[in-house]
Design a protein around this motif. Structure first.
Motif, PDB file in Angstrom:
ATOM      1  N   ASP A 100       0.940   3.912  -3.018  1.00  0.00           N
ATOM      2  CA  ASP A 100       0.681   5.327  -2.744  1.00  0.00           C
ATOM      3  C   ASP A 100       1.755   6.200  -3.405  1.00  0.00           C
ATOM      4  O   ASP A 100       1.446   7.208  -4.047  1.00  0.00           O
ATOM      5  N   LEU A 101       3.003   5.783  -3.282  1.00  0.00           N
ATOM      6  CA  LEU A 101       4.114   6.535  -3.901  1.00  0.00           C
ATOM      7  C   LEU A 101       3.977   6.572  -5.419  1.00  0.00           C
ATOM      8  O   LEU A 101       4.139   7.618  -6.059  1.00  0.00           O
ATOM      9  N   LEU A 102       3.677   5.409  -5.998  1.00  0.00           N
ATOM     10  CA  LEU A 102       3.571   5.328  -7.463  1.00  0.00           C
ATOM     11  C   LEU A 102       2.398   6.145  -8.005  1.00  0.00           C
ATOM     12  O   LEU A 102       2.352   6.441  -9.192  1.00  0.00           O
ATOM     13  N   CYS A 103       1.438   6.447  -7.137  1.00  0.00           N
ATOM     14  CA  CYS A 103       0.254   7.196  -7.604  1.00  0.00           C
ATOM     15  C   CYS A 103       0.262   8.634  -7.092  1.00  0.00           C
ATOM     16  O   CYS A 103      -0.783   9.287  -7.056  1.00  0.00           O
ATOM     17  N   ILE A 130       0.564   7.406   4.353  1.00  0.00           N
ATOM     18  CA  ILE A 130       0.111   7.598   2.974  1.00  0.00           C
ATOM     19  C   ILE A 130      -0.444   9.007   2.845  1.00  0.00           C
ATOM     20  O   ILE A 130      -0.899   9.594   3.831  1.00  0.00           O
ATOM     21  N   ARG A 131      -0.376   9.526   1.619  1.00  0.00           N
ATOM     22  CA  ARG A 131      -0.726  10.932   1.438  1.00  0.00           C
ATOM     23  C   ARG A 131      -2.104  11.080   0.800  1.00  0.00           C
ATOM     24  O   ARG A 131      -2.294  11.806  -0.164  1.00  0.00           O
ATOM     25  N   PRO A 172      -5.531  12.437  -6.962  1.00  0.00           N
ATOM     26  CA  PRO A 172      -6.288  12.653  -5.729  1.00  0.00           C
ATOM     27  C   PRO A 172      -7.428  11.652  -5.507  1.00  0.00           C
ATOM     28  O   PRO A 172      -8.596  11.991  -5.564  1.00  0.00           O
ATOM     29  N   PHE A 173      -7.069  10.412  -5.222  1.00  0.00           N
ATOM     30  CA  PHE A 173      -8.139   9.446  -4.935  1.00  0.00           C
ATOM     31  C   PHE A 173      -8.111   9.054  -3.464  1.00  0.00           C
ATOM     32  O   PHE A 173      -7.123   9.259  -2.762  1.00  0.00           O
ATOM     33  N   VAL A 174      -9.230   8.502  -3.065  1.00  0.00           N
ATOM     34  CA  VAL A 174      -9.380   7.954  -1.721  1.00  0.00           C
ATOM     35  C   VAL A 174      -8.965   6.485  -1.776  1.00  0.00           C
ATOM     36  O   VAL A 174      -9.338   5.780  -2.716  1.00  0.00           O
ATOM     37  N   LEU A 175      -8.192   6.029  -0.810  1.00  0.00           N
ATOM     38  CA  LEU A 175      -7.815   4.608  -0.799  1.00  0.00           C
ATOM     39  C   LEU A 175      -8.744   3.863   0.159  1.00  0.00           C
ATOM     40  O   LEU A 175      -8.824   4.187   1.344  1.00  0.00           O
ATOM     41  N   GLU A 176      -9.470   2.897  -0.420  1.00  0.00           N
ATOM     42  CA  GLU A 176     -10.473   2.170   0.367  1.00  0.00           C
ATOM     43  C   GLU A 176      -9.949   0.794   0.758  1.00  0.00           C
ATOM     44  O   GLU A 176      -9.458   0.040  -0.088  1.00  0.00           O
ATOM     45  N   ALA A 222       0.842  -1.208   0.000  1.00  0.00           N
ATOM     46  CA  ALA A 222       0.000   0.000   0.000  1.00  0.00           C
ATOM     47  C   ALA A 222       0.874   1.255   0.000  1.00  0.00           C
ATOM     48  O   ALA A 222       0.575   2.234  -0.697  1.00  0.00           O
ATOM     49  N   LEU A 223       1.957   1.239   0.748  1.00  0.00           N
ATOM     50  CA  LEU A 223       2.843   2.405   0.816  1.00  0.00           C
ATOM     51  C   LEU A 223       3.511   2.649  -0.543  1.00  0.00           C
ATOM     52  O   LEU A 223       3.618   3.796  -1.013  1.00  0.00           O
TER      53      LEU A 223
END
Ligand code: 0XW
Ligand code: MG
Length: 369
Positions: free
Chosen positions: A207-210, A234-235, A214-218, A203-204
């Protein structure tokens, strides 16, 4: 008004257009359970519970039916106007199994609405709209296909997308998100749903690759603790779905501040009465959430839409219903439909939908007279 008898129906709902693929499960067809509660004045109400297969959550179709077999004989004669009395009776006969009890709770709400001549939305505090937003949920697939579908759905009017990722191939998951972003950009809000398939490390990196999208991670990871561990690292906003196994889990997630929002499922929370509590807890902390269920037909769809109609619009993430993936309706006269990415709140008392009993066949069980 007392409960006179309860009919249970089983309905097979094949998935139209091939399997529905998530990181945690692939399903070709679903087995839905409908509950009809008939009162001593002749009125009746309908509920539904339809787990999306046996591994998505600790729920399964036969489990729901076995639970109803434990519960329902003890409900005959109960005050049909009181979801509380019935909830206490249910808990005295069986611990847990909220996803089965949910169908009873929904049926009672429908019945009470019919009895009083008001909608379920009114019983839940009052609708703030007569048309709720929905969102389109893609399946785990090839990046180009997902981007094309995303574009099509935005053009159809969906205000929000939920992009499923697989949690097995980091580059492919990131490519999917980048291609969707290129295809739809700011025209739509979107969530990326890991459905518990990621490790925290995955997940980390994801998050970096994306970064910059601006999406929400579910629900990236399996447990509440793993997801909590991502907070601050995560940002992007983190939403919980499968981890909110009951109201206590919702309370915990809100109290610890670990979730920025939720994907709620009415049956997982134990029915409309409890889902309305989750809704109100979210309101206290200004948290966004959806009103969904795992799967199912017009009855559960109507329940989700009525609940969704009572949520403050700025925090409402939409009502997901399975209609795009199902052929046919229990109620052909008043089907619950997604039109332009939105759903009209069913009219009339109760849920506003009535299954056509002739199309359901015989009940698989009847409790009471
Ligand atoms: C998109 N949904 C609401 C439908 C399936 O049950 C999966 C689910 C989710 O958000 O995980
Ligand atoms: Mg989800």
């Amino acid at each position: 008004m007392r409960i006179e008898h309860i009919n249970i129906y089983g309905v097979v709902l094949p998935v139209v257009g091939g399997p529905y693929r998530m990181a945690s499960a692939t399903v070709n067809g679903l087995d839905s359970t409908l509950v009809e509660i008939v009162a001593d004045n002749g009125l009746s109400g309908w509920g539904e519970t339809c787990p999306i297969g046996p591994v998505y959550q600790p729920h399964h179709a036969l489990g729901a039916r076995a639970a109803l077999e434990e519960i329902c004989p003890g409900l005959v004669g109960a005050d049909a106007t009181s979801t509380r009395t019935v909830a206490i009776r249910m808990d005295s006969r069986l611990t847990g199994h909220g996803y089965a009890k949910a169908a009873v709770d929904i049926a009672l709400m429908d019945l009470l609405g019919r009895h009083l001549g008001v909608s379920v939305g009114t019983l839940l505090g009052g609708a703030v709209t007569d048309r709720v937003p929905s969102y389109y949920s893609t399946i785990v697939g090839q990046p180009d296909d997902t981007a094309r579908i995303a574009r099509e759905k935005v053009e159809k009017g969906y205000p929000r997308l939920q992009i499923k990722v697989g949690g097995k191939n980091l580059e492919q998951d990131a490519e999917t998100v980048h291609k969707v972003w290129e295809a739809v950009g700011h025209r739509v809000r979107f969530a990326v749903d890991g459905n518990r398939g990621m490790t925290a490390a995955y997940a980390l990196q994801f998050d970096l690759l994306c970064e910059g999208i601006p999406f929400v991670l579910e629900q990236p990871c399996n447990t509440m603790e793993e997801n909590q561990g991502l907070k601050g690292r995560i940002r992007r906003p983190l939403y919980l779905d499968e981890s909110t196994e009951d109201l206590n889990a919702v309370l915990r997630a809100i109290a610890t501040g670990m979730a920025d929002g939720f994907g709620f499922k009415v049956t997982r929370l134990g029915g409309l009465t409890k889902a309305a509590v989750a809704r109100d807890l979210c309101a206290i902390r200004s948290l966004p959430h959806s009103c969904d269920d795992a799967w199912g037909g017009d009855v559960i769809a109507a329940a989700c839409v009525h609940l969704g109609s009572t949520v403050e619009p700025r925090r409402f993430e939409g009502a997901w219903i399975a209609q795009e993936y199902i052929e046919g309706h229990y109620d052909r006269e008043n089907p619950v439909l997604i039109e332009g990415g939105h759903i009209k709140v069913p009219k009339g008392p109760g849920l506003g939908v009535r299954p056509d009993k002739a199309s359901l066949g015989n009940p698989i069980a009847t409790y009471g007279r």
